[in-house]
Design an enzyme around this catalytic site. Structure first.
Site, mmCIF file in Angstrom:
data_model
loop_
_atom_site.group_PDB
_atom_site.id
_atom_site.type_symbol
_atom_site.label_atom_id
_atom_site.label_comp_id
_atom_site.label_asym_id
_atom_site.label_seq_id
_atom_site.Cartn_x
_atom_site.Cartn_y
_atom_site.Cartn_z
ATOM 1 C CD GLU A 14 12.064 5.457 4.557
ATOM 2 O OE1 GLU A 14 11.214 4.807 3.919
ATOM 3 O OE2 GLU A 14 12.239 6.686 4.392
ATOM 4 C CG ASP A 58 7.623 -9.463 4.043
ATOM 5 O OD1 ASP A 58 6.586 -9.938 4.546
ATOM 6 O OD2 ASP A 58 8.132 -9.901 2.997
ATOM 7 C CG ASP A 104 -0.660 -3.011 6.194
ATOM 8 O OD1 ASP A 104 0.537 -3.218 6.432
ATOM 9 O OD2 ASP A 104 -1.245 -3.493 5.203
ATOM 10 C CD GLU A 112 -0.770 5.042 5.413
ATOM 11 O OE1 GLU A 112 -1.353 5.579 6.377
ATOM 12 O OE2 GLU A 112 0.367 5.376 5.018
#
Length: 234
Positions: free
Chosen positions: A64, A139, A175, A213
């Site tokens: 990750e 970012d 997003d 989120e």
């Protein structure tokens, strides 16, 4: 080799080095857990990272990139004890907080790396060895003049593809609509990867909802997931 040389020559990075002091709890977690669970990318011995020795077992390796404060990472590692979970992050306080969260969940299959994920992938991850690479809410660098700082660029995607095992997956989420479209375009152009879905992937139920989120939903921004897979013959 050409891709790695191009990545190595980069002078623009996708992150900002954040300073600030750690809390007392974070400092305590750092002193207690970092010697066993963490390593600095800049201090790793030359050559591939020996994940089998570090974890004490052989298992599929998930990487990750950008674990932040560990809210999601700790839960994902806890939910998949069968994998060796690596998290790379530049923010020391975030890594300390992740170790606190992991300790609360009794996570034993998590190891942490502090530093540049591109350097880690280029110098210390062998080709064809990762079962999955996860990049959640990087970012977005929304201003046009900063788009060059976005981590998802052709050279980076080629590097990720080279490190994935056949059938391994590159899972992204963002997003920011325009960044998502950029991710889709760049990854679709990488010959070593194929989109698992016809476009956006459905949001997986197993990925915890983070504060980022939740805030995106509050502000009216849609979450877009992408899942690309390493071709068996690539």
């Amino acid at each position: 080799m050409r891709v790695e040389q191009e990545v190595r020559r980069r002078t623009v990075v996708s992150y900002v080095q954040r300073g600030g002091r750690m809390t007392v709890g974070q400092e305590r977690a750092w002193e207690r857990h970092w010697p066993e669970l963490g390593q600095d990318v800049s201090s790793l011995p030359a050559g591939p990272l020996d994940t089998g020795a570090w974890f004490g077992r052989s298992a599929p390796v998930v990487l990750e990139i950008g674990s932040g404060m560990g809210e999601t990472t700790s839960k994902l590692a806890a939910a998949a004890p069968e994998v060796n979970y690596l998290a790379v992050e530049v923010y020391q306080a975030g890594l300390a907080q992740l170790m606190m969260r992991a300790a609360d969940l009794d996570v034993t299959n998590l190891r942490l790396l502090r530093g540049d994920a591109v350097v880690l992938l280029t110098d210390h991850i062998e080709p064809g060895t990762l079962s999955e690479v996860r990049l959640y809410f990087p970012d977005p660098w929304p201003k046009k003049r900063h788009h060059k700082r976005r981590i998802v660029q052709p050279g980076f995607v080629s590097l990720v593809a080279s490190r994935l095992a056949p059938g391994g997956r590159f899972h992204m989420a963002t997003d920011w609509e325009h960044y998502a479209e950029h991710m889709l375009e760049v990854c679709s152009a990488e010959p070593g990867l194929r989109n698992v879905y016809s476009g956006w992937a459905p949001r997986p139920e197993w990925r915890p909802v983070t504060k980022f989120e939740s805030r995106a939903h509050t502000e009216g921004r849609d979450i877009r997931d992408l899942v690309f897979e390493k071709a068996p013959s690539a």
